[in-house]
Enzyme design. Structure first.
Site, mmCIF file in Angstrom:
data_model
loop_
_atom_site.group_PDB
_atom_site.id
_atom_site.type_symbol
_atom_site.label_atom_id
_atom_site.label_comp_id
_atom_site.label_asym_id
_atom_site.label_seq_id
_atom_site.Cartn_x
_atom_site.Cartn_y
_atom_site.Cartn_z
ATOM 1 N N LYS A 64 0.828 -1.206 0.000
ATOM 2 C CA LYS A 64 0.000 0.000 0.000
ATOM 3 C C LYS A 64 0.861 1.254 0.000
ATOM 4 C CE LYS A 64 -2.239 -0.912 3.799
ATOM 5 N NZ LYS A 64 -1.656 -2.206 4.141
ATOM 6 N N ARG A 141 -9.681 1.022 8.857
ATOM 7 C CA ARG A 141 -9.497 -0.425 8.984
ATOM 8 C C ARG A 141 -10.725 -1.109 9.559
ATOM 9 N NH1 ARG A 141 -3.391 -1.698 11.254
ATOM 10 N NH2 ARG A 141 -2.313 -1.509 9.244
ATOM 11 N N ARG A 175 11.288 -7.920 4.627
ATOM 12 C CA ARG A 175 11.412 -6.466 4.782
ATOM 13 C C ARG A 175 12.598 -6.100 5.680
ATOM 14 N NH1 ARG A 175 5.319 -4.204 5.748
ATOM 15 N NH2 ARG A 175 5.484 -5.512 7.621
ATOM 16 N N ARG A 219 12.194 -5.173 11.289
ATOM 17 C CA ARG A 219 11.188 -4.647 12.203
ATOM 18 C C ARG A 219 10.832 -5.693 13.244
ATOM 19 N NH1 ARG A 219 6.466 -2.006 8.598
ATOM 20 N NH2 ARG A 219 5.289 -3.164 10.169
ATOM 21 N N ARG A 230 -1.209 -10.933 12.239
ATOM 22 C CA ARG A 230 -1.659 -9.672 11.647
ATOM 23 C C ARG A 230 -2.527 -9.922 10.422
ATOM 24 N NH1 ARG A 230 3.616 -6.747 10.306
ATOM 25 N NH2 ARG A 230 2.265 -5.091 9.527
#
Length: 284
Positions: A64, A141, A175, A219, A230
Protein backbone atom coordinates in the site's frame (compact mmCIF):
# COMPACT_ATOMS: atom_id res chain seq x y z
CA UNK A 1 -14.01 9.38 21.68
CA UNK A 2 -16.58 12.10 20.91
CA UNK A 3 -13.90 14.78 21.30
CA UNK A 4 -11.59 12.91 18.89
CA UNK A 5 -14.39 12.59 16.35
CA UNK A 6 -15.00 16.33 16.51
CA UNK A 7 -11.28 16.99 16.02
CA UNK A 8 -11.17 14.70 12.98
CA UNK A 9 -14.22 16.38 11.47
CA UNK A 10 -12.66 19.80 11.99
CA UNK A 11 -9.43 18.66 10.27
CA UNK A 12 -11.24 17.27 7.22
CA UNK A 13 -13.50 20.32 7.03
CA UNK A 14 -10.40 22.49 6.75
CA UNK A 15 -9.21 20.29 3.87
CA UNK A 16 -12.51 20.62 2.06
CA UNK A 17 -12.54 24.42 2.38
CA UNK A 18 -9.04 24.60 0.90
CA UNK A 19 -9.78 22.12 -1.89
CA UNK A 20 -12.75 24.14 -3.13
CA UNK A 21 -10.34 26.88 -4.29
CA UNK A 22 -7.46 24.97 -5.90
CA UNK A 23 -6.82 24.88 -9.65
CA UNK A 24 -7.88 21.97 -11.87
CA UNK A 25 -5.68 18.87 -11.71
CA UNK A 26 -5.48 17.74 -15.34
CA UNK A 27 -5.50 14.02 -16.00
CA UNK A 28 -7.18 12.82 -12.80
CA UNK A 29 -10.01 10.55 -13.93
CA UNK A 30 -12.09 7.78 -12.44
CA UNK A 31 -11.98 4.12 -13.49
CA UNK A 32 -14.42 3.16 -16.26
CA UNK A 33 -17.98 3.02 -14.99
CA UNK A 34 -17.22 4.89 -11.77
CA UNK A 35 -19.04 8.21 -11.56
CA UNK A 36 -17.80 11.28 -9.75
CA UNK A 37 -19.07 11.30 -6.15
CA UNK A 38 -21.88 13.55 -5.05
CA UNK A 39 -20.67 16.73 -3.40
CA UNK A 40 -22.35 18.57 -0.58
CA UNK A 41 -24.00 22.00 -0.97
CA UNK A 42 -21.58 24.62 -2.23
CA UNK A 43 -18.82 22.14 -3.12
CA UNK A 44 -17.53 21.68 -6.67
CA UNK A 45 -18.65 18.50 -8.41
CA UNK A 46 -15.73 17.90 -10.76
CA UNK A 47 -13.03 15.89 -8.90
CA UNK A 48 -10.34 17.45 -11.08
CA UNK A 49 -11.02 20.83 -9.51
CA UNK A 50 -9.39 19.84 -6.22
CA UNK A 51 -6.92 17.34 -4.82
CA UNK A 52 -8.12 13.73 -4.90
CA UNK A 53 -9.50 12.03 -1.79
CA UNK A 54 -8.50 8.39 -2.12
CA UNK A 55 -7.97 5.47 0.24
CA UNK A 56 -5.71 2.42 -0.10
CA UNK A 57 -6.80 -0.86 1.48
CA UNK A 58 -4.88 -4.13 1.61
CA UNK A 59 -3.23 -6.66 3.90
CA UNK A 60 -0.07 -5.73 5.83
CA UNK A 61 2.90 -6.03 3.48
CA UNK A 62 0.89 -5.90 0.24
CA UNK A 63 2.57 -2.67 -0.87
CA UNK A 64 0.00 0.00 0.00
CA UNK A 65 2.73 2.44 0.99
CA UNK A 66 4.73 1.90 -2.21
CA UNK A 67 1.85 2.49 -4.61
CA UNK A 68 0.17 5.21 -2.54
CA UNK A 69 3.47 7.09 -2.37
CA UNK A 70 3.96 6.85 -6.15
CA UNK A 71 0.44 8.12 -6.79
CA UNK A 72 1.01 10.87 -4.24
CA UNK A 73 3.96 12.19 -6.27
CA UNK A 74 2.08 11.74 -9.53
CA UNK A 75 -1.03 13.64 -8.41
CA UNK A 76 0.60 16.17 -6.11
CA UNK A 77 -1.28 15.27 -2.93
CA UNK A 78 0.09 14.05 0.42
CA UNK A 79 0.37 10.36 1.19
CA UNK A 80 -0.77 9.85 4.78
CA UNK A 81 0.07 6.39 6.14
CA UNK A 82 -1.26 5.58 9.58
CA UNK A 83 1.47 2.95 9.95
CA UNK A 84 4.08 5.69 9.56
CA UNK A 85 2.25 7.84 12.11
CA UNK A 86 2.35 4.96 14.58
CA UNK A 87 6.06 4.32 13.97
CA UNK A 88 6.85 8.03 14.39
CA UNK A 89 5.05 7.99 17.72
CA UNK A 90 6.90 4.81 18.73
CA UNK A 91 10.25 6.48 18.08
CA UNK A 92 9.28 9.48 20.18
CA UNK A 93 9.26 9.84 23.94
CA UNK A 94 5.57 10.71 23.93
CA UNK A 95 3.08 9.21 26.37
CA UNK A 96 1.70 6.80 23.77
CA UNK A 97 5.03 5.21 22.85
CA UNK A 98 5.08 2.49 25.52
CA UNK A 99 1.42 1.57 24.99
CA UNK A 100 1.89 1.37 21.22
CA UNK A 101 5.03 -0.74 21.57
CA UNK A 102 3.14 -3.46 23.45
CA UNK A 103 0.28 -3.45 20.91
CA UNK A 104 2.52 -3.61 17.81
CA UNK A 105 4.90 -6.26 19.17
CA UNK A 106 1.96 -8.57 19.81
CA UNK A 107 0.67 -8.13 16.26
CA UNK A 108 -2.56 -6.45 17.37
CA UNK A 109 -4.25 -3.56 15.59
CA UNK A 110 -4.00 -0.14 17.19
CA UNK A 111 -7.31 1.09 18.61
CA UNK A 112 -9.61 3.48 16.76
CA UNK A 113 -9.09 6.13 19.43
CA UNK A 114 -5.30 6.19 19.02
CA UNK A 115 -5.39 6.11 15.22
CA UNK A 116 -7.96 8.91 15.03
CA UNK A 117 -5.93 11.02 17.44
CA UNK A 118 -2.71 10.57 15.41
CA UNK A 119 -4.50 11.15 12.09
CA UNK A 120 -6.22 14.28 13.38
CA UNK A 121 -2.89 15.80 14.40
CA UNK A 122 -1.38 14.94 11.02
CA UNK A 123 -4.26 16.51 9.12
CA UNK A 124 -4.11 19.68 11.18
CA UNK A 125 -0.38 19.99 10.47
CA UNK A 126 -1.06 19.48 6.76
CA UNK A 127 -3.72 22.16 6.68
CA UNK A 128 -1.27 24.58 8.30
CA UNK A 129 1.20 23.80 5.47
CA UNK A 130 -1.42 24.40 2.77
CA UNK A 131 -1.81 20.77 1.65
CA UNK A 132 -4.81 19.91 -0.54
CA UNK A 133 -6.32 16.47 -0.97
CA UNK A 134 -4.90 13.24 0.41
CA UNK A 135 -4.26 9.56 -0.20
CA UNK A 136 -4.93 7.64 3.00
CA UNK A 137 -3.04 4.40 3.62
CA UNK A 138 -4.07 2.15 6.51
CA UNK A 139 -7.25 4.05 7.38
CA UNK A 140 -10.04 3.11 7.69
CA UNK A 141 -9.50 -0.42 8.98
CA UNK A 142 -12.84 -0.89 10.72
CA UNK A 143 -16.47 -0.12 9.95
CA UNK A 144 -16.44 2.37 12.80
CA UNK A 145 -13.53 4.26 11.22
CA UNK A 146 -15.17 4.10 7.77
CA UNK A 147 -18.39 5.56 9.15
CA UNK A 148 -16.50 8.38 10.87
CA UNK A 149 -14.67 9.16 7.63
CA UNK A 150 -17.91 9.01 5.63
CA UNK A 151 -19.46 11.47 8.05
CA UNK A 152 -16.84 14.16 7.46
CA UNK A 153 -15.89 13.89 3.78
CA UNK A 154 -16.79 12.06 0.57
CA UNK A 155 -14.04 9.59 -0.28
CA UNK A 156 -14.01 9.29 -4.06
CA UNK A 157 -12.14 6.03 -4.61
CA UNK A 158 -10.96 3.10 -2.51
CA UNK A 159 -8.19 1.01 -4.08
CA UNK A 160 -8.07 -2.48 -2.59
CA UNK A 161 -4.71 -4.13 -3.32
CA UNK A 162 -4.77 -7.92 -3.21
CA UNK A 163 -1.97 -10.51 -3.15
CA UNK A 164 -1.73 -14.21 -2.37
CA UNK A 165 -1.12 -14.91 1.31
CA UNK A 166 1.95 -17.10 0.73
CA UNK A 167 3.55 -14.22 -1.20
CA UNK A 168 2.52 -11.72 1.48
CA UNK A 169 4.23 -13.80 4.15
CA UNK A 170 7.48 -13.97 2.17
CA UNK A 171 7.35 -10.24 1.50
CA UNK A 172 6.83 -9.34 5.15
CA UNK A 173 9.63 -11.61 6.34
CA UNK A 174 11.97 -10.09 3.75
CA UNK A 175 11.41 -6.47 4.78
CA UNK A 176 14.44 -4.56 6.05
CA UNK A 177 15.02 -0.97 7.19
CA UNK A 178 18.28 0.97 7.08
CA UNK A 179 19.02 2.01 10.65
CA UNK A 180 20.84 5.10 9.44
CA UNK A 181 18.72 6.64 6.65
CA UNK A 182 15.39 4.91 7.38
CA UNK A 183 15.10 3.54 3.81
CA UNK A 184 12.84 0.54 3.22
CA UNK A 185 14.16 -2.51 1.35
CA UNK A 186 13.23 -6.14 0.80
CA UNK A 187 15.65 -9.06 0.53
CA UNK A 188 13.02 -11.63 -0.49
CA UNK A 189 13.32 -13.03 -4.00
CA UNK A 190 9.89 -14.42 -4.85
CA UNK A 191 9.51 -16.69 -7.87
CA UNK A 192 6.44 -18.92 -7.68
CA UNK A 193 5.56 -21.01 -10.71
CA UNK A 194 1.97 -21.11 -11.94
CA UNK A 195 0.08 -24.36 -11.33
CA UNK A 196 -3.50 -25.68 -11.21
CA UNK A 197 -4.71 -22.74 -13.25
CA UNK A 198 -3.13 -20.15 -10.97
CA UNK A 199 -0.69 -17.72 -12.59
CA UNK A 200 2.90 -17.59 -11.47
CA UNK A 201 4.24 -14.54 -9.71
CA UNK A 202 7.69 -13.00 -9.64
CA UNK A 203 8.93 -10.24 -7.38
CA UNK A 204 12.56 -9.25 -7.47
CA UNK A 205 14.23 -8.18 -4.21
CA UNK A 206 14.52 -4.49 -3.50
CA UNK A 207 18.13 -4.43 -2.38
CA UNK A 208 19.82 -1.51 -0.60
CA UNK A 209 22.71 0.54 -1.97
CA UNK A 210 26.19 -0.44 -0.70
CA UNK A 211 26.23 2.27 1.97
CA UNK A 212 23.06 0.82 3.57
CA UNK A 213 23.83 -2.90 3.17
CA UNK A 214 25.59 -3.30 6.52
CA UNK A 215 23.01 -1.24 8.42
CA UNK A 216 19.85 -3.23 7.69
CA UNK A 217 17.56 -4.16 10.56
CA UNK A 218 14.34 -6.17 10.75
CA UNK A 219 11.19 -4.65 12.20
CA UNK A 220 10.34 -6.19 15.56
CA UNK A 221 6.88 -7.17 14.30
CA UNK A 222 8.15 -8.92 11.15
CA UNK A 223 8.36 -12.43 12.58
CA UNK A 224 6.41 -15.31 11.06
CA UNK A 225 4.16 -15.70 14.10
CA UNK A 226 3.32 -12.00 14.32
CA UNK A 227 2.86 -11.60 10.56
CA UNK A 228 0.44 -14.53 10.39
CA UNK A 229 -1.53 -13.09 13.31
CA UNK A 230 -1.66 -9.67 11.65
CA UNK A 231 -2.92 -11.21 8.41
CA UNK A 232 -5.55 -13.23 10.27
CA UNK A 233 -6.84 -10.16 12.13
CA UNK A 234 -6.80 -8.02 9.00
CA UNK A 235 -8.71 -10.56 6.91
CA UNK A 236 -11.29 -10.92 9.68
CA UNK A 237 -11.87 -7.18 9.91
CA UNK A 238 -11.42 -6.17 6.26
CA UNK A 239 -14.47 -7.87 4.75
CA UNK A 240 -17.05 -5.48 6.28
CA UNK A 241 -14.97 -2.43 5.29
CA UNK A 242 -14.59 -3.67 1.72
CA UNK A 243 -18.34 -4.30 1.51
CA UNK A 244 -19.00 -0.83 2.99
CA UNK A 245 -17.25 0.79 0.02
CA UNK A 246 -18.31 -1.82 -2.54
CA UNK A 247 -21.98 -1.12 -1.79
CA UNK A 248 -21.31 2.57 -2.44
CA UNK A 249 -19.68 1.90 -5.81
CA UNK A 250 -16.30 3.22 -4.66
CA UNK A 251 -14.22 0.03 -4.37
CA UNK A 252 -11.63 -0.78 -7.05
CA UNK A 253 -10.21 -4.31 -6.58
CA UNK A 254 -6.68 -4.65 -7.94
CA UNK A 255 -4.86 -7.99 -7.93
CA UNK A 256 -1.11 -7.38 -8.02
CA UNK A 257 0.35 -9.40 -10.92
CA UNK A 258 3.94 -9.18 -9.66
CA UNK A 259 6.50 -6.64 -8.56
CA UNK A 260 6.52 -2.91 -9.25
CA UNK A 261 7.62 -3.16 -12.92
CA UNK A 262 4.63 -5.40 -13.72
CA UNK A 263 2.07 -3.87 -11.36
CA UNK A 264 2.62 -0.10 -11.63
CA UNK A 265 1.69 0.30 -15.35
CA UNK A 266 -1.37 -1.90 -14.88
CA UNK A 267 -2.50 0.06 -11.83
CA UNK A 268 -2.19 3.31 -13.78
CA UNK A 269 -4.21 1.72 -16.58
CA UNK A 270 -6.93 0.69 -14.11
CA UNK A 271 -7.04 4.29 -12.87
CA UNK A 272 -6.93 5.79 -16.39
CA UNK A 273 -3.77 7.69 -15.45
CA UNK A 274 -1.31 6.45 -18.09
CA UNK A 275 -1.31 9.76 -19.98
CA UNK A 276 -0.83 11.75 -16.79
CA UNK A 277 2.21 9.62 -15.87
CA UNK A 278 3.70 10.05 -19.38
CA UNK A 279 3.30 13.83 -19.25
CA UNK A 280 4.92 14.06 -15.83
CA UNK A 281 7.83 11.85 -16.94
CA UNK A 282 8.36 13.99 -20.05
CA UNK A 283 8.32 17.20 -18.00
CA UNK A 284 10.90 15.76 -15.62
Amino acid sequence: MAAMNRLLRASFSSYLRRMSTVAPEAGVRFPPGMAAPKMGPGQRRDPRERGVQWVFLGCPGVGKGTYASRLSHLLGVPHIATGDLVREELSSSGPLAQQLSAIVNQGHLVSDEIIIDLLSKRLQNGVAKGETGFILDGFPRTIRQAEILEGVTDIELVINLKLREDVLLEKCLGRRICSQCGGNFNVASIDIKGENGRPGIYMAPLLPPPNCASKLITRSDDTEEVVKERLRIYNEMSQPVEEFYRSRGKLLEFELPGGIPESWPKLLQALNLEDHDDKQSAAA
